[in-house]
Design an enzyme around this catalytic site. Structure first.
Site, PDB file in Angstrom:
ATOM      1  CE  LYS A   1      -1.828  -1.656   3.799  1.00 27.44           C
ATOM      2  NZ  LYS A   1      -1.576  -2.845   3.725  1.00 27.44           N
TER       3      LYS A   1
ATOM      4  CG  HIS B   1       1.593   1.652   5.184  1.00 27.86           C
ATOM      5  ND1 HIS B   1       0.732   2.432   4.879  1.00 27.86           N
ATOM      6  CD2 HIS B   1       1.410   0.596   5.763  1.00 27.86           C
ATOM      7  CE1 HIS B   1      -0.371   1.731   5.353  1.00 27.86           C
ATOM      8  NE2 HIS B   1      -0.035   0.596   5.804  1.00 27.86           N
TER       9      HIS B   1
ATOM     10  CD  GLN C   1      -3.593  -2.442  10.442  1.00 27.82           C
ATOM     11  OE1 GLN C   1      -4.591  -1.720  10.499  1.00 27.82           O
ATOM     12  NE2 GLN C   1      -2.879  -1.930  10.711  1.00 27.82           N
TER      13      GLN C   1
HETATM   14  P1  GDP Z   1       2.383  -2.262   3.060  1.00 30.14           P
HETATM   15  O1  GDP Z   1       2.143  -2.434   4.742  1.00 30.14           O
HETATM   16  O2  GDP Z   1       0.998  -2.431   2.274  1.00 30.14           O
HETATM   17  O3  GDP Z   1       2.544  -0.764   2.814  1.00 30.14           O
HETATM   18  O4  GDP Z   1       3.171  -3.175   2.546  1.00 30.14           O
HETATM   19  P2  GDP Z   1       4.851  -3.462   3.519  1.00 30.14           P
HETATM   20  O5  GDP Z   1       5.524  -2.129   3.069  1.00 30.14           O
HETATM   21  O6  GDP Z   1       4.657  -3.759   4.803  1.00 30.14           O
HETATM   22  O7  GDP Z   1       5.343  -4.628   2.422  1.00 30.14           O
HETATM   23  C1  GDP Z   1       5.566  -4.617   1.237  1.00 30.14           C
HETATM   24  C2  GDP Z   1       6.825  -4.960   1.021  1.00 30.14           C
HETATM   25  O8  GDP Z   1       7.136  -5.210  -0.505  1.00 30.14           O
HETATM   26  C3  GDP Z   1       7.814  -3.820   0.918  1.00 30.14           C
HETATM   27  O9  GDP Z   1       9.001  -4.155   1.360  1.00 30.14           O
HETATM   28  C4  GDP Z   1       8.072  -2.995  -0.051  1.00 30.14           C
HETATM   29  O10 GDP Z   1       9.149  -2.199  -0.334  1.00 30.14           O
HETATM   30  C5  GDP Z   1       7.866  -4.268  -1.072  1.00 30.14           C
HETATM   31  N1  GDP Z   1       7.272  -4.011  -2.548  1.00 30.14           N
HETATM   32  C6  GDP Z   1       6.153  -3.392  -2.895  1.00 30.14           C
HETATM   33  N2  GDP Z   1       5.804  -3.410  -4.286  1.00 30.14           N
HETATM   34  C7  GDP Z   1       6.738  -4.702  -4.537  1.00 30.14           C
HETATM   35  C8  GDP Z   1       6.845  -5.199  -5.787  1.00 30.14           C
HETATM   36  O11 GDP Z   1       6.163  -5.052  -6.855  1.00 30.14           O
HETATM   37  N3  GDP Z   1       7.838  -6.119  -5.880  1.00 30.14           N
HETATM   38  C9  GDP Z   1       8.925  -6.456  -4.736  1.00 30.14           C
HETATM   39  N4  GDP Z   1       9.769  -7.276  -4.926  1.00 30.14           N
HETATM   40  N5  GDP Z   1       8.611  -5.568  -3.819  1.00 30.14           N
HETATM   41  C10 GDP Z   1       7.555  -4.817  -3.577  1.00 30.14           C
HETATM   42  P1  IMO Z   2       0.172  -3.029   7.225  1.00 35.13           P
HETATM   43  O1  IMO Z   2      -0.993  -1.784   7.221  1.00 35.13           O
HETATM   44  C1  IMO Z   2       0.264  -7.065   8.368  1.00 35.13           C
HETATM   45  C2  IMO Z   2      -1.772  -8.372  12.235  1.00 35.13           C
HETATM   46  C3  IMO Z   2      -0.809  -8.732  13.171  1.00 35.13           C
HETATM   47  C4  IMO Z   2      -1.757  -9.549  14.141  1.00 35.13           C
HETATM   48  C5  IMO Z   2      -3.030  -8.993  13.964  1.00 35.13           C
HETATM   49  C6  IMO Z   2      -3.497  -8.114  15.154  1.00 35.13           C
HETATM   50  O2  IMO Z   2       1.664  -2.726   7.451  1.00 35.13           O
HETATM   51  O3  IMO Z   2      -0.490  -3.872   6.101  1.00 35.13           O
HETATM   52  P2  IMO Z   2      -2.642  -5.673  16.179  1.00 35.13           P
HETATM   53  O4  IMO Z   2      -1.260  -5.232  16.387  1.00 35.13           O
HETATM   54  O5  IMO Z   2      -3.422  -5.033  15.156  1.00 35.13           O
HETATM   55  O6  IMO Z   2      -3.544  -6.066  17.330  1.00 35.13           O
HETATM   56  O7  IMO Z   2      -2.383  -7.364  15.349  1.00 35.13           O
HETATM   57  O8  IMO Z   2      -2.878  -8.079  12.661  1.00 35.13           O
HETATM   58  N1  IMO Z   2      -1.318  -7.028  11.566  1.00 35.13           N
HETATM   59  C7  IMO Z   2      -0.701  -6.777  10.347  1.00 35.13           C
HETATM   60  N2  IMO Z   2      -0.283  -7.634   9.472  1.00 35.13           N
HETATM   61  N3  IMO Z   2       0.201  -5.767   8.180  1.00 35.13           N
HETATM   62  C8  IMO Z   2      -0.222  -4.854   8.803  1.00 35.13           C
HETATM   63  O9  IMO Z   2      -0.521  -3.456   8.568  1.00 35.13           O
HETATM   64  C9  IMO Z   2      -0.592  -5.317  10.206  1.00 35.13           C
HETATM   65  N4  IMO Z   2      -1.211  -4.552  11.296  1.00 35.13           N
HETATM   66  C10 IMO Z   2      -1.662  -5.723  12.104  1.00 35.13           C
HETATM   67  O10 IMO Z   2       0.556  -9.215  12.776  1.00 35.13           O
HETATM   68  O11 IMO Z   2      -1.720 -10.813  13.206  1.00 35.13           O
HETATM   69 MG    MG Z   3       3.138  -3.321   6.007  1.00 35.02          MG
END
Ligand code: GDP
Ligand code: IMO
Ligand code: MG
Length: 421
Positions: free
Chosen positions: A16, A41, A222
């Site tokens: 995201k 994020h 999430q």
């Molecule tokens: P969010 O919580 O939805 O913002 O996602 P996170 O940042 O927790 O996890 C997504 C991970 O995947 C991060 O390390 C990003 O840099 C990475 N990422 C996002 N889009 C891509 C993609 O298209 N390819 C690869 N290889 N990594 C990606």
């Molecule tokens: P983003 O925005 C992935 C998961 C936790 C746990 C459950 C409850 O980065 O996608 P909490 O801390 O809310 O009580 O945890 O939800 N969880 C996530 N998993 N990405 C997240 O956020 C999360 N935020 C909470 O691992 O299973």
């Molecule tokens: Mg995340």
């Protein structure tokens, strides 16, 4: 003008942050509507990498207004640390960061309660990020919470002490020792930092902006399968992660919604406990975990990996009214001989495409196998140049869901993104 939303269709971490950053030049305002610092994020812009927890992902665009909405729960310590880091690298964005007075505050004792609750659950623990999310939302719905606007009241410290003593009573039920004096000092420092920001009546701010033809993108945290109502309860978070949560979390009426972007990975991940029908425990799972660098951006925990799950994707699309799909991490599948997608579930010999009430025990995914591709796709800029096998997979998802995949992400960097016209 209407408000668009971007939200996760799986168990979070769909990418995201990256995509909100990519889309933010098209918008005047980026607004977080729920969740708190359980979110992580990630943004990658060339050599620069950053993980945001509370602050919206438009913060690195200097002309973008960013809002922390009333549906968010905010930890002043984490917020203060985030602000300090951003101040070093891109201070301009902070000038147009606004915070809803109605967002609830996470107290140090909320975090203690979170840890105590998890410990008491033993093997059935949720796998919470331990950021105090559940106890803070409990105080919100229990009508005990402290809100950002309260920090300006002369009796704020009394209100704080009253809530803290309530928590101390609750903690007596648990066998859980903590020293929270140092946490408290930091917390009140965070409150002072919070006071230096523009605290707003979010509902008026966003509705006025829409009336003035400003474009707003609401950023989810999430994912739909972690939603308090529709996720795999009780292994969920404590907020409404679905599109209706953006209405309550910002003060926007449903008839003011425009596009709803639903984002999903080309496979699935989950961090924390709870059911995961397509989870892999073999070499394919290892491949996805290591090639996708699947470690939690907030807790560093290893993410569980599995195949894409169409029944839950369709469920999420239905709940959110998704108008546009975004597929991320398609590059991670490169190099696999073949990969699978669950197209239905077998429950006691009966096939269904619906997500059952209790899908822990008897559910077996029914898979369709796809041929993989070998080439690195991370530098590809146009959809037509993608490998035929990936295009066929995307077209399959579009046909099954009836929703166009309008963005394909081929790497973590801002530039590794294909936007289809
Ligand atoms: P969010 O919580 O939805 O913002 O996602 P996170 O940042 O927790 O996890 C997504 C991970 O995947 C991060 O390390 C990003 O840099 C990475 N990422 C996002 N889009 C891509 C993609 O298209 N390819 C690869 N290889 N990594 C990606
Ligand atoms: P983003 O925005 C992935 C998961 C936790 C746990 C459950 C409850 O980065 O996608 P909490 O801390 O809310 O009580 O945890 O939800 N969880 C996530 N998993 N990405 C997240 O956020 C999360 N935020 C909470 O691992 O299973
Ligand atoms: Mg995340």
């Amino acid at each position: 003008m209407k408000m668009d939303i971007l939200l996760g269709l799986q168990w979070g971490d769909e990418g995201k942050g990256k995509i909100v950053d990519v889309l933010s030049p098209e918008y005047d305002i980026i607004a977080r509507f729920q969740g708190g610092p359980n979110a992580g994020h990630s943004l990658e812009i060339g050599d620069f990498k950053h993980v945001l927890h509370t602050i919206p992902s438009g913060i690195f665009r200097k002309d973008t207004v960013n809002i922390i909405g009333n549906g968010v729960v905010l930890d002043p310590v984490i917020f203060m640390n985030e602000v300090a880091k951003i101040r070093e690298i891109a201070p301009e964005g902070l000038k147009s960061l606004y915070i809803s007075k109605k967002a609830h505050l996470i107290l140090p004792s909320h975090k203690t309660l979170d840890a105590a609750s998890e410990k008491s659950k033993g093997l059935t623990k949720i796998g919470s990020t331990l950021k105090g999310i559940g106890p803070t939302y409990m105080d919100k719905t229990g009508r005990n919470g402290l809100r950002v606007g309260d920090i300006m009241c002369s009796d704020f410290k009394q209100k704080y002490d009253f809530l803290k003593s309530k928590h101390q009573q609750l903690l007596k039920q648990y066998d859980f020792e903590v020293d929270d004096v140092t946490n408290e000092e930091e917390w009140f420092k965070g409150i002072e930092v919070l006071k230096s920001f523009q605290l707003i009546e979010c509902e008026y701010f966003v509705n006025n902006a829409i009336n003035q033809n400003k474009k707003i993108l609401a950023e989810g945290a999430q994912g739909t399968l972690l939603d308090i109502e529709y996720g795999s309860y009780p292994f969920v978070t404590s907020s409404n992660t679905v599109s209706s949560g953006a209405c309550t979390g910002l003060g926007i009426a449903p008839n003011r919604l425009g596009k709803i972007y639903g984002i999903f990975k080309s496979y699935c991940t989950r961090v924390g406990s709870g059911p995961f029908p397509t989870e892999l425990f073999d070499a394919d799972g290892e491949y996805l975990q290591s090639k996708g660098h699947e470690f939690g951006a907030t807790t560093g925990r290893r993410r569980r990996c599995g195949w894409m799950d169409l029944p839950t994707l369709k469920y999420s699309i239905m709940l959110n009214g998704v108008t546009d799909l975004i597929m991320t991490k398609s590059d991670v599948l490169s190099g696999m001989e073949s990969f699978k997608v669950a197209v239905a579930y077998d429950v006691d010999g009966i096939q269904t495409e619906e997500v059952p009430f209790n899908y822990v025990d008897k559910l077996m995914p029914v898979y369709k196998e796809f041929k993989g591709w070998k080439e690195d796709i991370s530098k590809i800029k146009s959809f037509n140049d993608l490998p035929l096998e990936l295009k066929q997979y995307i077209e399959f998802v579009e046909k099954e869901t009836g929703i166009p995949v309008s963005i394909v992400s081929v790497g973590p960097d801002r530039d590794e993104t294909i936007i289809r016209k």
